[in-house]
Scaffold this active site. Sequence first.
Site, PDB file in Angstrom:
ATOM      1  N   ASP A  43       0.839  -1.193   0.000  1.00 38.61           N
ATOM      2  CA  ASP A  43       0.000   0.000   0.000  1.00 38.61           C
ATOM      3  C   ASP A  43       0.875   1.244   0.000  1.00 38.61           C
ATOM      4  O   ASP A  43       1.825   1.338   0.793  1.00 38.61           O
ATOM      5  CB  ASP A  43      -0.882   0.039   1.247  1.00 38.61           C
ATOM      6  CG  ASP A  43      -2.032  -0.946   1.195  1.00 38.61           C
ATOM      7  OD1 ASP A  43      -2.187  -1.638   0.173  1.00 38.61           O
ATOM      8  OD2 ASP A  43      -2.782  -1.023   2.192  1.00 38.61           O
ATOM      9  N   LYS A 100      -8.308   0.406  -5.057  1.00 37.50           N
ATOM     10  CA  LYS A 100      -9.480  -0.187  -4.419  1.00 37.50           C
ATOM     11  C   LYS A 100     -10.766   0.488  -4.887  1.00 37.50           C
ATOM     12  O   LYS A 100     -10.823   1.705  -5.051  1.00 37.50           O
ATOM     13  CB  LYS A 100      -9.373  -0.066  -2.894  1.00 37.50           C
ATOM     14  CG  LYS A 100      -8.259  -0.889  -2.281  1.00 37.50           C
ATOM     15  CD  LYS A 100      -8.273  -0.765  -0.758  1.00 37.50           C
ATOM     16  CE  LYS A 100      -7.103  -1.499  -0.115  1.00 37.50           C
ATOM     17  NZ  LYS A 100      -7.207  -2.959  -0.270  1.00 37.50           N
ATOM     18  N   GLY A 172      -4.928  -2.790   8.722  1.00 38.00           N
ATOM     19  CA  GLY A 172      -4.711  -1.610   9.546  1.00 38.00           C
ATOM     20  C   GLY A 172      -4.514  -1.886  11.014  1.00 38.00           C
ATOM     21  O   GLY A 172      -4.461  -0.962  11.821  1.00 38.00           O
ATOM     22  N   ARG A 184      -5.969 -20.583   7.265  1.00 35.78           N
ATOM     23  CA  ARG A 184      -6.088 -21.951   7.794  1.00 35.78           C
ATOM     24  C   ARG A 184      -7.468 -22.527   7.502  1.00 35.78           C
ATOM     25  O   ARG A 184      -7.608 -23.724   7.225  1.00 35.78           O
ATOM     26  CB  ARG A 184      -5.793 -21.975   9.296  1.00 35.78           C
ATOM     27  CG  ARG A 184      -4.306 -21.909   9.628  1.00 35.78           C
ATOM     28  CD  ARG A 184      -4.057 -22.312  11.076  1.00 35.78           C
ATOM     29  NE  ARG A 184      -2.657 -22.282  11.442  1.00 35.78           N
ATOM     30  CZ  ARG A 184      -1.786 -23.269  11.209  1.00 35.78           C
ATOM     31  NH1 ARG A 184      -2.193 -24.367  10.570  1.00 35.78           N
ATOM     32  NH2 ARG A 184      -0.535 -23.169  11.594  1.00 35.78           N
ATOM     33  N   GLY A 233      -2.869  -7.347   8.388  1.00 30.59           N
ATOM     34  CA  GLY A 233      -2.102  -7.508   9.618  1.00 30.59           C
ATOM     35  C   GLY A 233      -0.662  -7.929   9.439  1.00 30.59           C
ATOM     36  O   GLY A 233       0.047  -8.135  10.429  1.00 30.59           O
ATOM     37  N   GLY A 254       0.080  -3.598   4.042  1.00 33.98           N
ATOM     38  CA  GLY A 254      -0.537  -2.282   4.054  1.00 33.98           C
ATOM     39  C   GLY A 254       0.180  -1.321   4.964  1.00 33.98           C
ATOM     40  O   GLY A 254       1.286  -0.854   4.679  1.00 33.98           O
ATOM     41  N   SER A 255      -0.424  -1.053   6.112  1.00 34.94           N
ATOM     42  CA  SER A 255       0.119  -0.077   7.048  1.00 34.94           C
ATOM     43  C   SER A 255       1.437  -0.527   7.653  1.00 34.94           C
ATOM     44  O   SER A 255       2.197   0.293   8.172  1.00 34.94           O
ATOM     45  CB  SER A 255      -0.907   0.167   8.160  1.00 34.94           C
ATOM     46  OG  SER A 255      -2.203   0.328   7.628  1.00 34.94           O
TER      47      SER A 255
END
EC number: 4.3.3.6
Length: 312
Positions: A43, A100, A172, A184, A233, A254-255
């Site tokens: 991102d 997005k 995030g 999983r 995550g 991402g973040s």
Amino acid sequence: MEGEGSRVVALYDGNGAITETKKSPFSVKVGLAQMLRGGVIMDVVNADQARIAEEAGACAVMALERVPADIRAQGGVARMSDPQLIKEIKRAVTIPVMAKARIGHFVEAQILEAIGIDYVDESEVLTLADDANHINKHNFRIPFVCGCRNLGEALRRIREGAAMIRTKGEAGTGNIIEAVRHVRSVMSDIRVLRNMDDDEVFTFAKSIAAPYDLVMQTKQLGRLPVVHFAAGGVATPADAALMMQLGCDGVFVGSGVFKSGDPAKRARAIVQAVTHYSDPEILAEVSCGLGEAMVGINLSDTNVERFANRSE
């Protein structure tokens, strides 16, 4: 853990395997998504970050006005990014650029296709535009990415035309637990599916509300019929390697990169971790001296909004 050879994805349409002499539009889009296999998608919110991601070895970037951590912190309605920002990022790099669109907002997707975006992510991170319908992705020339929490959700998105699937996780948060749970779940169902007879497959397809033909293809392949990336995550090289060892084809970050202490170094480390995910010595080396990771969010807090639950 799967070997590299088992990660080759056969191309399928609704009628079975596609040969070189019979290329459907969907198979072309799946082929474009396969080109990203084994890579990291990052991102970015401006051209400078996009250049950092490309120099670090990212296979693509996701152009955003706000990374998911900021969307969580600031609240409000999260929409498609300004097309001008996306164009600036496209001019800054040579790797593919994703953007997005809100779930169900096919006009945002039309705009993104019109400005020459390479892939569209129909994303639960943005505010829903339609809580009953996803975009009919077969109406577009460009490949779509969609999220899933389980096998049924993944196959429903593929039936709609998704050429790439990613775990939803919880974007995030810097917390990998939901992404692990989702991958999983998919892998566990596929392992069970492979040992079913045809009658059991029919019943199983109904139980997960998935198209029977796609369930059968998944059984035959022993994996999803399209590339399957981890997302939500991923904040450290170890997180990225974990998702690869669980069987994913690549990783979205991402973040976790640009909310850390040393984004350029962390970006390079995560790319190396995805490449060498099964080598603990290299993973240890690239994990050293990265600076502070993003603070993250504890998902046991009941006040945390679950982006992954926004759509089925």
